[in-house]
Design a protein around this motif. Structure first.
Motif: not given
Length: 284
Positions: A207-208, A218-225
């Motif tokens: 995951e990145w 930190l406000k928000t994040s999105a993950t790429y697997t």
């Protein structure tokens, strides 16, 4: 002229909200990633929500979403709902949902009090390669963009004066900018961070994460697997087909076995009739 005044006023409202900071207690600024559910607070709501109106606007349009507590927007109808406190709930947020949301109160068609403004920012991650192209040894570029109304407040000013960051980190939270195998570029014009790398065998299921930070918060994040189509996965259908093919003749075989005695007895009956007829003829 009135339109220009409206745009200037709207720009000042958003700019003031940004300058006062973006924090968890500031309901005027909401960050989320695409696909999430989000809640937008209405700080001027009256009891019952029957006086509540929600409008959505961006640089090109203004749309009424809720009128006197009733949903009116057909495009987002299924994804919208009002909370018991008259907050606006949006399911499965898309990047197109970014913009300015305004909560107003009307009693007998007369506006009560001032507007409550909520500005929604949406983080979205995408890949330059299709899933079938993701394999060890191939090059992939991931794009992470923070969507909001750039016509009113530029990403350049937010990054420069407010310390807004869009960064890539690994599963341990380490900034990938420090790893030489990743080429990372950032466009402050679009709030777009691009990551390019050559995939390795050990990257499967790795995951990145793309994170949005404001003043190191930190406000928000999105993950790429990373997902590879391994040989065992592509061959999975074969054994299923093979195991089913011998089962196909099983039923006809059992049907034939039940028909054999019937067919045999009929033949024997016909044989006896033929023999009896021959004996009768000889006797005569």
């Amino acid at each position: 002229m009135a339109d220009k005044r409206h745009m200037c006023l709207r720009g000042l409202i958003i700019l003031c909200a940004l300058l006062t900071g973006i924090s968890g207690v500031d309901d005027n600024q909401v960050f989320c990633s695409s696909g999430e559910d989000v809640r937008l607070s209405c700080n001027n709501a009256l009891s019952g929500c029957t006086s509540t109106t929600w409008n959505y606007s961006n640089h090109s349009e203004t749309v009424e979403l809720i009128a006197e507590g009733i949903k009116t927007d057909t495009e987002r109808h299924e994804r919208l709902s009002l909370g018991s406190d008259c907050s606006l709930n949006i399911k499965k947020v898309t990047k197109e949902d970014c913009g300015l949301y305004t909560c107003r109160q009307y009693v007998n068609k007369q506006q009560q009090g001032t507007d409550a403004h909520v500005y929604l920012h949406v983080l979205h991650v995408s890949s330059s390669s299709s899933q079938s192209e993701i394999r060890s040894g191939s090059s992939v570029t991931l794009s992470c963009q923070l969507y909001y109304d750039y016509d009113l407040v530029s990403c350049v000013s937010s990054v420069g004066s407010e310390g807004l960051e869009v960064i890539w980190v690994n599963q341990a939270g380490v900034n990938l900018q420090t790893d030489s195998r990743f080429q990372i570029s950032f466009s402050s014009e679009q709030c777009l961070s691009s990551l390019t790398t050559t995939l390795l065998n050990e990257d499967h299921n790795r995951e990145w994460r793309c994170q949005v930070k404001h003043r190191n918060q930190l406000k928000t994040s999105a993950t790429y697997t990373v997902k590879y189509q391994t040989p065992t996965e592509t061959k999975t259908p074969s054994p299923v087909t093979i195991s089913k093919s011998p089962a196909a003749p099983t039923q006809p075989a059992s049907v034939d076995s039940t028909l054999i005695p019937v067919s045999s007895s009929t033949s024997e009956k016909k044989s006896r009739q033929t023999t009896a007829a021959a004996s009768t003829k000889q006797g005569s």
